[in-house]
Design a protein around this motif. Structure first.
Motif, short mmCIF file in Angstrom:
data_model
loop_
_atom_site.label_atom_id
_atom_site.label_comp_id
_atom_site.label_asym_id
_atom_site.label_seq_id
_atom_site.Cartn_x
_atom_site.Cartn_y
_atom_site.Cartn_z
N UNK A 141 0.83 -1.21 0.00
CA UNK A 141 0.00 0.00 0.00
C UNK A 141 0.87 1.26 0.00
N UNK A 142 1.92 1.23 0.80
CA UNK A 142 2.83 2.38 0.87
C UNK A 142 3.54 2.60 -0.46
N UNK A 143 4.00 1.53 -1.09
CA UNK A 143 4.66 1.65 -2.40
C UNK A 143 3.71 2.24 -3.44
N UNK A 144 2.45 1.80 -3.41
CA UNK A 144 1.45 2.33 -4.33
C UNK A 144 1.24 3.83 -4.10
N UNK A 145 1.16 4.23 -2.84
CA UNK A 145 0.95 5.64 -2.51
C UNK A 145 2.15 6.48 -2.95
N UNK A 146 3.37 6.00 -2.73
CA UNK A 146 4.58 6.71 -3.15
C UNK A 146 4.59 6.87 -4.67
N UNK A 147 4.22 5.81 -5.40
CA UNK A 147 4.19 5.87 -6.86
C UNK A 147 3.17 6.91 -7.33
N UNK A 148 2.00 6.96 -6.68
CA UNK A 148 0.99 7.96 -7.03
C UNK A 148 1.52 9.38 -6.82
N UNK A 149 2.19 9.59 -5.71
CA UNK A 149 2.73 10.92 -5.41
C UNK A 149 3.81 11.30 -6.42
N UNK A 150 4.67 10.35 -6.77
CA UNK A 150 5.73 10.63 -7.75
C UNK A 150 5.13 10.93 -9.12
N UNK A 151 4.10 10.19 -9.50
CA UNK A 151 3.42 10.42 -10.79
C UNK A 151 2.78 11.81 -10.81
N UNK A 152 2.14 12.19 -9.70
CA UNK A 152 1.53 13.52 -9.58
C UNK A 152 2.59 14.61 -9.68
N UNK A 153 3.74 14.40 -9.06
CA UNK A 153 4.82 15.37 -9.11
C UNK A 153 5.37 15.50 -10.52
N UNK A 154 5.47 14.38 -11.26
CA UNK A 154 5.96 14.42 -12.64
C UNK A 154 4.98 15.20 -13.52
N UNK A 155 3.67 14.95 -13.32
CA UNK A 155 2.67 15.66 -14.11
C UNK A 155 2.73 17.16 -13.85
N UNK A 156 2.85 17.54 -12.59
CA UNK A 156 2.91 18.96 -12.24
C UNK A 156 4.20 19.58 -12.74
N UNK A 157 5.29 18.85 -12.67
CA UNK A 157 6.58 19.36 -13.10
C UNK A 157 6.66 19.47 -14.61
N UNK A 158 6.00 18.59 -15.35
CA UNK A 158 6.05 18.58 -16.81
C UNK A 158 5.05 19.54 -17.42
N UNK A 159 4.07 19.98 -16.68
CA UNK A 159 3.02 20.85 -17.23
C UNK A 159 3.47 22.27 -17.40
#
Length: 159
Positions: A141-159
């Protein structure tokens, strides 16, 4: 010749030793000062803790509280120098104290939240009705949450 200055500790010791007869609350324009009438030295002024200058009070009530804290029971007023219409002096700014107190309050809030979380977790650990998960499930569950946060950060950083 300037009068002698006592800091709070010296004044308190003089009062406890019986060397202070009374206190005088003296007004000077918009400030109030405390003078102590001693047995040996005559009048002594209450000074700042570093002993360099007279301790000024903007509010006579605060000065009287300090006189009472010292243990002086009798005194008098000298108000001839008081300008009741003088504007109130600005309060002393203490940004260092303000920042320190703000940090302490934030820390206390975090501590209270952590303590509440721990109490809840301990209560749940003892509750047989609470569904328990294994360490492996928790880590997944923790790994899934970390992956979601990293994906969100990539989207915000790439936008």
């Amino acid at each position: 010749m300037p009068r002698a200055l006592f800091d709070f500790a010296q004044a308190s010791a003089a009062v406890k030793a019986g060397g202070v007869l009374s206190a005088i609350l003296r007004a000077d324009k918009d400030s109030f000062y405390i003078e102590l009438e001693t047995r040996e030295s005559g009048l002594v002024e209450l000074g700042t803790s570093n002993g360099r200058e007279r301790r000024a009070f903007r509010d006579p009530g605060q000065a009287l509280k300090l006189v009472r804290q010292l243990g002086v029971a009798t005194g008098r007023f000298a108000l001839e120098g008081w300008d009741a219409n003088a504007p109130k002096p600005r309060a002393w700014a203490r940004p260092d104290q303000s920042a320190d107190m703000q940090a302490r309050h934030e820390c206390a809030e975090r501590d209270a939240e952590f303590e509440a979380d721990m109490r809840q977790a301990l209560a749940e650990a003892d509750d047989p009705n609470v569904e328990k998960i294994t360490h492996e499930q928790a880590m997944a569950l923790l790994d899934t949450k970390v992956a979601e946060i990293q994906e969100e950060a990539k989207r915000k950083g790439g936008a």
